[in-house]
Enzyme design. Structure first.
Site, PDB file in Angstrom:
ATOM      1  N   ASP A 111       0.868  -1.069   0.167  1.00  0.00           N
ATOM      2  CA  ASP A 111       0.111   0.061   0.102  1.00  0.00           C
ATOM      3  C   ASP A 111       0.811   1.261   0.059  1.00  0.00           C
ATOM      4  O   ASP A 111       2.163   1.273   0.500  1.00  0.00           O
ATOM      5  CB  ASP A 111      -0.913   0.035   1.200  1.00  0.00           C
ATOM      6  CG  ASP A 111      -0.304  -0.193   2.486  1.00  0.00           C
ATOM      7  OD1 ASP A 111       0.828  -0.862   2.659  1.00  0.00           O
ATOM      8  OD2 ASP A 111      -0.481   0.720   3.744  1.00  0.00           O
ATOM      9  N   GLU A 176      -0.049  -1.131   5.838  1.00  0.00           N
ATOM     10  CA  GLU A 176       0.870  -0.575   6.658  1.00  0.00           C
ATOM     11  C   GLU A 176       0.779   0.842   6.706  1.00  0.00           C
ATOM     12  O   GLU A 176       0.832   1.350   7.922  1.00  0.00           O
ATOM     13  CB  GLU A 176       2.460  -0.758   6.030  1.00  0.00           C
ATOM     14  CG  GLU A 176       3.388  -0.636   6.870  1.00  0.00           C
ATOM     15  CD  GLU A 176       4.013   0.833   6.979  1.00  0.00           C
ATOM     16  OE1 GLU A 176       4.988   1.379   7.698  1.00  0.00           O
ATOM     17  OE2 GLU A 176       3.714   1.294   5.867  1.00  0.00           O
TER      18      GLU A 176
END
Length: 420
Positions: A111, A176
């Site tokens: 991400d 994350e």
């Protein structure tokens, strides 16, 4: 070509040659990954679908290498407005179960932070653009580039028909940047399963402190997020009617925040530095050799100057009480993350800087404490890569040499294991 009198290239030389010859293919794959708008921060259904697509691309890539891949369901994210969004699955992948080989586990994330060209990007953040050897695009250095560098190293051994020197496991997530939802629970659950055979865990989610000299990171700082709220009443006041005759909450808030740090950056909360561990003499000796050019560091940061050339709640309550305000103040801790410190080759042609990093990588301490395995931080990005910022990039040199570094790491781990 090698002459008849030349010895045949060894495994590492063949791997390096292959990576050099196929670097454009590796850059093309990074371009395809950057094109996926896998923003985990903005809670939009479209972006969450992009995240799911990104995790699927990575899973397919790993399966293509012959890895056993499990997509672990991570449930749903409950938002403050009662909306729920799916959390992308966490990937647990493994290649090889040879008990004679060491097992290396790599952690990475897919991400990214939000990015819009109108926020100051010189190019479309989701179109990989190469300029003067710099690969610009959101996620290039944080963390799609390093994740792919690991995969490139594995795929090179496979393409050459070479046996992988180590067993490899991948722990890859897609949240994350939004707090790694469900990851800690999974790590604890898999302590005696997925992680039981692991010898060391490697994280490549940081930057060097230099533009050209590599670094090994042996510690990260923790952080504490606090929310301070000053409230007058539930309804808004009309500034024309009430302005000047009551305590302005904003004035209270400005005074509270302004009391925390002085102009040199020193925290003013009484007693806080009593809880800071001093720098040891050994660390001072190590730091003396660090390749840090402060002027270069300042220029790459695009600021005029740095502050240096070489308990929150009690304090706020004290400051607020001195204001004799009729408003109510509340302080709450939104997030607290522990610092991490490791228990203390040469591919880029130099000994690396040994540094601690200002980033907070919570999973490092979670993995170390839960699995009781060694955690290594092996970054690829240069100091000027601009992670989380506009015009994020990774140098082609870092990306390609980093892929070689990971291949060399596999061989070095195998050598070390044979001597255990």
């Amino acid at each position: 070509m090698f002459s008849a009198s030349s010895p045949p290239p060894g495994p590492l030389e063949k791997v390096f040659q292959y990576i050099d010859l196929h670097q454009d293919e590796f850059v093309q794959t990074l371009k395809e990954w950057v094109a996926v708008e896998s923003d985990s921060v903005q809670p939009a259904p479209r972006l969450r679908r992009e995240l799911l697509r990104m995790v699927g691309l990575a899973a397919d890539r790993l399966r293509g290498l012959g890895a056993r891949v499990a997509s672990v369901d991570a449930g749903f994210q409950q938002l403050p407005d009662s909306q729920t969004l799916p959390v992308p699955p966490i990937l647990l992948a493994e290649l090889g179960r040879d008990p004679k080989k060491p097992t290396v586990c790599f952690y990475g994330h897919l991400d990214v932070q939000p990015a819009r060209q109108e926020d100051g990007w010189l190019t479309d953040p989701y179109t990989l653009t190469e300029v003067d050897g710099k690969l610009y695009g959101r996620g290039t250095t944080d963390n799609k580039g390093p994740v792919l560098a690991w995969i490139n190293a594995v795929s090179t051994f496979k393409a050459l028909g070479e046996d992988l020197p180590v067993n490899i496991k991948f722990l890859i997530e897609g949240m994350e940047e939004a707090g790694s939802l469900a990851l800690e629970e999974l790590v604890r659950k898999e302590k005696s399963g997925f992680f039981s055979s692991v010898d060391c865990i490697v994280i490549s989610d940081n930057l060097w402190i230099s533009q050209r000299k590599p670094a090994l990171i042996y510690g990260t700082r923790g952080n504490s997020y606090f929310t301070v709220e000053v409230k007058c009443r539930d309804q808004d006041f009309h500034s024309g009617t009430f302005g000047g005759i009551l305590n302005e909450p904003m004035a209270d808030l400005v005074a509270l925040l302004g009391s925390l740090v002085d102009a040199s950056g020193r925290i003013l909360v009484p007693g806080i530095y009593e809880h800071v561990a001093p720098v040891t003499e050994e660390e001072k000796r190590v730091y003396a050799d660090i390749d840090l050019d402060v002027e270069e560091y300042r220029n790459s940061s695009q600021v005029k100057r740095f502050l240096f050339d070489t308990k929150v709640k009690q304090h706020l309550e004290y400051i607020f009480s001195k204001r004799n305000s009729s408003n109510q103040m509340t302080v709450s801790m939104a997030l607290g993350l522990h610092p991490w410190i490791a228990n203390i080759s040469d591919l880029f042609g130099t000994e690396p800087d040994m540094i601690r990093d200002g980033s907070t990588i919570p999973i490092a301490k979670i993995l170390q404490d839960t699995t009781q395995k060694s955690v290594i931080m092996l970054p690829l990005g240069a100091v000027d890569d601009g992670e989380h910022s506009q015009n994020e990039k990774i140098n082609r040199w870092n990306y390609i040499e980093g892929s070689k570094l990971f291949a060399a790491f596999f061989l070095e781990m195998a050598k070390l294991h044979s001597s255990w």
